[in-house]
Design a protein around this motif. Structure first.
Motif, PDB file in Angstrom:
ATOM      1  N   GLU A   6      47.432  39.412  42.844  1.00  0.00           N
ATOM      2  CA  GLU A   6      47.695  40.461  41.867  1.00  0.00           C
ATOM      3  C   GLU A   6      46.615  41.538  41.904  1.00  0.00           C
ATOM      4  O   GLU A   6      45.466  41.270  42.284  1.00  0.00           O
ATOM      5  CB  GLU A   6      47.751  39.897  40.431  1.00  0.00           C
ATOM      6  N   SER A   7      46.993  42.718  41.457  1.00  0.00           N
ATOM      7  CA  SER A   7      46.047  43.807  41.276  1.00  0.00           C
ATOM      8  C   SER A   7      46.601  44.732  40.206  1.00  0.00           C
ATOM      9  O   SER A   7      47.766  44.616  39.810  1.00  0.00           O
ATOM     10  CB  SER A   7      45.813  44.567  42.580  1.00  0.00           C
ATOM     11  N   GLY A   8      45.760  45.649  39.751  1.00  0.00           N
ATOM     12  CA  GLY A   8      46.204  46.659  38.800  1.00  0.00           C
ATOM     13  C   GLY A   8      45.764  46.426  37.373  1.00  0.00           C
ATOM     14  O   GLY A   8      46.029  47.258  36.501  1.00  0.00           O
ATOM     15  N   GLY A   9      45.111  45.324  37.118  1.00  0.00           N
ATOM     16  CA  GLY A   9      44.623  45.085  35.769  1.00  0.00           C
ATOM     17  C   GLY A   9      43.480  46.023  35.417  1.00  0.00           C
ATOM     18  O   GLY A   9      42.954  46.741  36.261  1.00  0.00           O
ATOM     19  N   GLY A  10      43.111  45.998  34.159  1.00  0.00           N
ATOM     20  CA  GLY A  10      42.022  46.846  33.692  1.00  0.00           C
ATOM     21  C   GLY A  10      42.174  47.101  32.209  1.00  0.00           C
ATOM     22  O   GLY A  10      42.863  46.367  31.504  1.00  0.00           O
ATOM     23  N   ARG A  19      50.256  49.583  35.620  1.00  0.00           N
ATOM     24  CA  ARG A  19      51.205  48.953  36.530  1.00  0.00           C
ATOM     25  C   ARG A  19      50.490  47.872  37.319  1.00  0.00           C
ATOM     26  O   ARG A  19      49.507  48.156  37.999  1.00  0.00           O
ATOM     27  CB  ARG A  19      51.849  49.960  37.483  1.00  0.00           C
ATOM     28  N   LEU A  20      51.006  46.682  37.213  1.00  0.00           N
ATOM     29  CA  LEU A  20      50.485  45.568  37.984  1.00  0.00           C
ATOM     30  C   LEU A  20      51.286  45.401  39.264  1.00  0.00           C
ATOM     31  O   LEU A  20      52.492  45.631  39.289  1.00  0.00           O
ATOM     32  CB  LEU A  20      50.563  44.270  37.170  1.00  0.00           C
ATOM     33  N   SER A  21      50.585  45.012  40.313  1.00  0.00           N
ATOM     34  CA  SER A  21      51.234  44.749  41.591  1.00  0.00           C
ATOM     35  C   SER A  21      50.907  43.329  42.042  1.00  0.00           C
ATOM     36  O   SER A  21      49.840  42.801  41.732  1.00  0.00           O
ATOM     37  CB  SER A  21      50.746  45.735  42.658  1.00  0.00           C
ATOM     38  N   CYS A  22      51.818  42.760  42.772  1.00  0.00           N
ATOM     39  CA  CYS A  22      51.622  41.425  43.333  1.00  0.00           C
ATOM     40  C   CYS A  22      52.127  41.458  44.768  1.00  0.00           C
ATOM     41  O   CYS A  22      53.317  41.711  44.999  1.00  0.00           O
ATOM     42  CB  CYS A  22      52.384  40.392  42.523  1.00  0.00           C
ATOM     43  N   LEU A  78      55.856  42.694  44.218  1.00  0.00           N
ATOM     44  CA  LEU A  78      56.439  42.544  42.894  1.00  0.00           C
ATOM     45  C   LEU A  78      55.598  43.396  41.950  1.00  0.00           C
ATOM     46  O   LEU A  78      54.376  43.407  42.067  1.00  0.00           O
ATOM     47  CB  LEU A  78      56.416  41.087  42.451  1.00  0.00           C
ATOM     48  N   TYR A  79      56.253  44.105  41.035  1.00  0.00           N
ATOM     49  CA  TYR A  79      55.543  45.001  40.126  1.00  0.00           C
ATOM     50  C   TYR A  79      55.846  44.636  38.667  1.00  0.00           C
ATOM     51  O   TYR A  79      56.871  44.053  38.355  1.00  0.00           O
ATOM     52  CB  TYR A  79      55.990  46.448  40.342  1.00  0.00           C
ATOM     53  N   LEU A  80      54.929  45.048  37.811  1.00  0.00           N
ATOM     54  CA  LEU A  80      55.176  45.014  36.375  1.00  0.00           C
ATOM     55  C   LEU A  80      54.653  46.320  35.798  1.00  0.00           C
ATOM     56  O   LEU A  80      53.448  46.531  35.736  1.00  0.00           O
ATOM     57  CB  LEU A  80      54.499  43.819  35.698  1.00  0.00           C
ATOM     58  N   GLY A 113      45.479  35.866  39.109  1.00  0.00           N
ATOM     59  CA  GLY A 113      45.497  36.567  37.833  1.00  0.00           C
ATOM     60  C   GLY A 113      44.750  37.887  37.866  1.00  0.00           C
ATOM     61  O   GLY A 113      43.835  38.098  38.668  1.00  0.00           O
ATOM     62  N   THR A 114      45.162  38.785  36.988  1.00  0.00           N
ATOM     63  CA  THR A 114      44.474  40.057  36.805  1.00  0.00           C
ATOM     64  C   THR A 114      44.417  40.340  35.304  1.00  0.00           C
ATOM     65  O   THR A 114      45.412  40.173  34.593  1.00  0.00           O
ATOM     66  CB  THR A 114      45.187  41.190  37.579  1.00  0.00           C
ATOM     67  N   GLN A 115      43.253  40.729  34.827  1.00  0.00           N
ATOM     68  CA  GLN A 115      43.020  40.871  33.387  1.00  0.00           C
ATOM     69  C   GLN A 115      43.479  42.239  32.894  1.00  0.00           C
ATOM     70  O   GLN A 115      43.164  43.264  33.502  1.00  0.00           O
ATOM     71  CB  GLN A 115      41.537  40.678  33.071  1.00  0.00           C
ATOM     72  N   VAL A 116      44.204  42.249  31.804  1.00  0.00           N
ATOM     73  CA  VAL A 116      44.582  43.475  31.111  1.00  0.00           C
ATOM     74  C   VAL A 116      44.009  43.408  29.706  1.00  0.00           C
ATOM     75  O   VAL A 116      44.236  42.441  28.980  1.00  0.00           O
ATOM     76  CB  VAL A 116      46.115  43.632  31.057  1.00  0.00           C
ATOM     77  N   THR A 117      43.273  44.442  29.333  1.00  0.00           N
ATOM     78  CA  THR A 117      42.654  44.503  28.011  1.00  0.00           C
ATOM     79  C   THR A 117      43.079  45.800  27.334  1.00  0.00           C
ATOM     80  O   THR A 117      42.882  46.881  27.893  1.00  0.00           O
ATOM     81  CB  THR A 117      41.129  44.448  28.117  1.00  0.00           C
TER      82      THR A 117
END
Length: 120
Positions: A6-10, A19-22, A78-80, A113-117
């Protein structure tokens, strides 16, 4: 098993977007299920959005209308897309794939995992 990254967290402000990517490798998950899960501190991991075995997108009620799951299997992605983020969306977000029974149990593959805050 598949490998998922995963990437795109922050960080985001309330009402903001991310937007998260996997990116996945190993097996193309046609006919299986792919999903985004999240886990907040002290909480159980919960599904957020997923494609079922027919390719239909499904969402948990709390993100319906705000989040969109999408896929590009030609690019193994895969995206979110997360819009109108709220502080309660703060969590570690995980990409997952289950090519067996779509129950995301022992046979599933998970990313790190990627963290979203989200701050108010």
């Amino acid at each position: 098993k598949m490998r998922l990254v995963e990437s795109g967290g922050g960080s985001a402000q309330s009402g903001g977007s991310r937007r998260l990517s996997c990116v996945f490798s190993g097996i193309t998950p046609t006919g299986g299920c792919m999903a985004w899960f999240r886990q907040a501190p002290g909480q159980k991991r919960e599904p957020v959005a997923y494609f079922d075995s027919s390719g239909t997108a499904n969402y948990v009620d709390s993100v319906q209308g705000r989040f969109t799951i999408s896929k590009d299997f030609a690019k193994s992605l895969l995206y979110l897309q997360m819009n109108n983020l709220q502080p309660e969306d703060t969590a570690m977000y995980y990409c997952a794939a289950d090519l067996f029974d779509c129950r995301f149990g022992a046979g599933a593959s998970w990313g790190q995992g990627t963290q979203v805050t989200v701050s108010s």
